[in-house]
Write an enzyme that holds these catalytic residues in place. Structure first.
Site, mmCIF file in Angstrom:
data_model
loop_
_atom_site.group_PDB
_atom_site.id
_atom_site.type_symbol
_atom_site.label_atom_id
_atom_site.label_comp_id
_atom_site.label_asym_id
_atom_site.label_seq_id
_atom_site.Cartn_x
_atom_site.Cartn_y
_atom_site.Cartn_z
ATOM 1 N N GLY A 63 0.816 -1.207 0.000
ATOM 2 C CA GLY A 63 0.000 0.000 0.000
ATOM 3 C C GLY A 63 0.850 1.257 0.000
ATOM 4 O O GLY A 63 1.820 1.349 -0.749
ATOM 5 N N GLY A 64 0.484 2.218 0.818
ATOM 6 C CA GLY A 64 1.170 3.502 0.859
ATOM 7 C C GLY A 64 0.344 4.592 0.195
ATOM 8 O O GLY A 64 -0.676 4.315 -0.437
ATOM 9 N N TRP A 65 0.771 5.807 0.371
ATOM 10 C CA TRP A 65 0.025 6.967 -0.125
ATOM 11 C C TRP A 65 -0.138 6.917 -1.648
ATOM 12 O O TRP A 65 -1.226 7.088 -2.181
ATOM 13 C CB TRP A 65 0.735 8.253 0.291
ATOM 14 C CG TRP A 65 -0.003 9.465 -0.155
ATOM 15 C CD1 TRP A 65 0.266 10.254 -1.241
ATOM 16 C CD2 TRP A 65 -1.181 10.029 0.453
ATOM 17 N NE1 TRP A 65 -0.667 11.264 -1.347
ATOM 18 C CE2 TRP A 65 -1.551 11.150 -0.319
ATOM 19 C CE3 TRP A 65 -1.940 9.691 1.574
ATOM 20 C CZ2 TRP A 65 -2.666 11.938 -0.011
ATOM 21 C CZ3 TRP A 65 -3.049 10.484 1.885
ATOM 22 C CH2 TRP A 65 -3.394 11.588 1.094
ATOM 23 N N GLU A 106 -4.176 3.296 2.429
ATOM 24 C CA GLU A 106 -4.397 4.710 2.801
ATOM 25 C C GLU A 106 -5.471 5.300 1.878
ATOM 26 O O GLU A 106 -5.153 5.789 0.811
ATOM 27 C CB GLU A 106 -3.090 5.482 2.698
ATOM 28 C CG GLU A 106 -2.033 4.921 3.654
ATOM 29 C CD GLU A 106 -0.750 5.735 3.673
ATOM 30 O OE1 GLU A 106 -0.760 6.921 3.327
ATOM 31 O OE2 GLU A 106 0.270 5.166 4.062
ATOM 32 N N TYR A 107 -6.738 5.210 2.333
ATOM 33 C CA TYR A 107 -7.339 4.637 3.538
ATOM 34 C C TYR A 107 -8.667 3.989 3.136
ATOM 35 O O TYR A 107 -9.315 4.498 2.212
ATOM 36 C CB TYR A 107 -7.616 5.713 4.611
ATOM 37 C CG TYR A 107 -6.394 6.540 4.950
ATOM 38 C CD1 TYR A 107 -5.428 6.042 5.834
ATOM 39 C CD2 TYR A 107 -6.218 7.773 4.365
ATOM 40 C CE1 TYR A 107 -4.303 6.800 6.144
ATOM 41 C CE2 TYR A 107 -5.078 8.522 4.672
ATOM 42 C CZ TYR A 107 -4.132 8.038 5.550
ATOM 43 O OH TYR A 107 -3.028 8.782 5.830
ATOM 44 N N MET A 165 0.317 6.136 12.102
ATOM 45 C CA MET A 165 1.088 7.127 11.337
ATOM 46 C C MET A 165 0.859 8.512 11.942
ATOM 47 O O MET A 165 0.184 9.374 11.374
ATOM 48 C CB MET A 165 0.690 7.052 9.861
ATOM 49 C CG MET A 165 1.078 5.711 9.246
ATOM 50 S SD MET A 165 0.834 5.646 7.462
ATOM 51 C CE MET A 165 -0.891 5.204 7.394
ATOM 52 N N TYR A 209 2.062 11.331 12.207
ATOM 53 C CA TYR A 209 2.827 12.457 11.635
ATOM 54 C C TYR A 209 2.051 12.923 10.418
ATOM 55 O O TYR A 209 0.982 12.353 10.104
ATOM 56 C CB TYR A 209 4.245 12.004 11.264
ATOM 57 C CG TYR A 209 4.310 10.590 10.731
ATOM 58 C CD1 TYR A 209 3.982 10.314 9.415
ATOM 59 C CD2 TYR A 209 4.656 9.523 11.561
ATOM 60 C CE1 TYR A 209 4.000 9.027 8.931
ATOM 61 C CE2 TYR A 209 4.675 8.222 11.088
ATOM 62 C CZ TYR A 209 4.348 7.982 9.763
ATOM 63 O OH TYR A 209 4.356 6.698 9.293
ATOM 64 N N ASP A 210 2.529 13.988 9.757
ATOM 65 C CA ASP A 210 1.761 14.574 8.639
ATOM 66 C C ASP A 210 0.358 15.002 9.081
ATOM 67 O O ASP A 210 -0.585 14.965 8.297
ATOM 68 C CB ASP A 210 1.634 13.589 7.453
ATOM 69 C CG ASP A 210 2.976 13.234 6.848
ATOM 70 O OD1 ASP A 210 3.944 13.996 7.063
ATOM 71 O OD2 ASP A 210 3.067 12.192 6.173
#
Ligand SMILES: *[C@@H]1O[C@H](CO)[C@@H](O)[C@H](O)[C@H]1NC(C)=O
Length: 284
Positions: A19-21, A60-61, A130, A132-133
């Site tokens: 996955g990932g952004w 995400e997500y 996660m 952060y951000d």
């Protein structure tokens, strides 16, 4: 590669993350659309065949970014299906049980729309938060992306402490929750050079770092270099317990050894597990 790392540390657990952004939601949505699309055997073959110890779901997500609202429940089904299959595999393989974990959102509204926390938390071995951000609106005011506590300015939901408690209060046990810490900062262009603290007016994201080359981001080592070699001024946000640095019209909020130490202590008090995200932080 995995074999080399394991020979140095035999008890190390190595997960395959999917996955990932940039991966986004599309293919996850297609997969969970029907129960028969979820091919747990395929993932087990790949994980075992390549020497991993488990799977980290990094969608995400669910129910966000093009994913329909019902993906919230379907994500739960995905987690339950994989857990059951992985548990059953142990009976025939005689090997240690595969780990199943997820990297999850830290934004309040994303959490509310994406997860049935009490259900997924039972089945996941770890939940990688996660944290952060938390801010990235470059066109309003300077904000820190991973403050430990809230500021005096009302952005109450956007801090690590709030998010941790949200996950705990909705049914995650403490020993499963992993606090994510970023080793980079988010950088802004200041509107004027007089207001240089927190909540100062901004005008977009600052230009990419010379090594990381990503607009609005600076790695910790780039920030250290700016402070040590370019004369940037360091500041400390007392309410939020995190540092920032600036020069001219450039501003960055980040984590350093002091703020990471405070986050580790906070973590130890709550008996969480602790995770460093991305590139290594230099502890001096
Ligand atoms: C989604 O799946 C398609 C078809 O398998 C593949 O070509 C594409 O690269 C995938 N997208 C991402 C972001 O992985």
């Amino acid at each position: 590669m995995i074999r080399d790392v394991r020979s140095k540390n035999p008890v190390l657990k190595i997960l395959l993350a999917i996955g990932g952004w940039n991966h986004g939601s599309d293919n996850f949505t297609r997969m969970v659309a029907t129960q028969s699309n979820i091919d747990a055997s395929n993932s087990m073959t790949f994980i075992r065949g390549n020497g991993f110890d488990g799977l980290d779901l990094d969608w995400e997500y669910p129910a966000n970014r093009g994913s329909p609202p019902e993906d919230k429940q379907r994500f739960t089904q995905l987690v339950e299906t994989l857990r059951t299959k992985y548990d059953n595999e142990v009976l025939t393989s005689g090997r240690s049980r595969l780990l199943l974990t997820a990297a999850v959102a830290a934004g309040k509204s994303t959490i509310e729309s994406a997860y049935e926390i009490n259900k997924i938390a039972q089945h996941l071995d770890f939940i990688n938060l996660m944290s952060y951000d938390l801010f990235s609106d470059y066109n309003s005011v300077t904000q820190h992306n991973s403050p430990l506590y809230k500021s005096l300015v009302p952005y109450d939901a956007f801090n690590v402490d709030f998010v941790i408690n949200m996950w705990l209060n909705r049914g995650t046990s403490k020993h499963k929750l992993i606090l994510g810490v970023a080793t980079y900062g988010r950088s802004f262009i200041l509107r004027d050079t007089i207001q240089t603290g927190f909540d100062a007016p901004t005008n977009g994201a600052w230009t990419p770092g010379s090594f990381t080359k990503e607009k609005g981001f600076l790695s910790y080592y780039e920030i250290c270099s700016n402070i040590n070699n370019q004369g940037w001024t360091e500041g400390w946000l007392d309410e939020q317990q995190v540092p920032y640095a600036y020069t001219g019209d450039q501003w960055v909020g980040y984590d350093n050894t002091r703020s990471v130490t405070i986050k580790v202590r906070y973590n130890q008090d709550l008996k969480h597990i602790f995770l460093i995200n991305q590139n290594q932080i230099l502890i001096d």
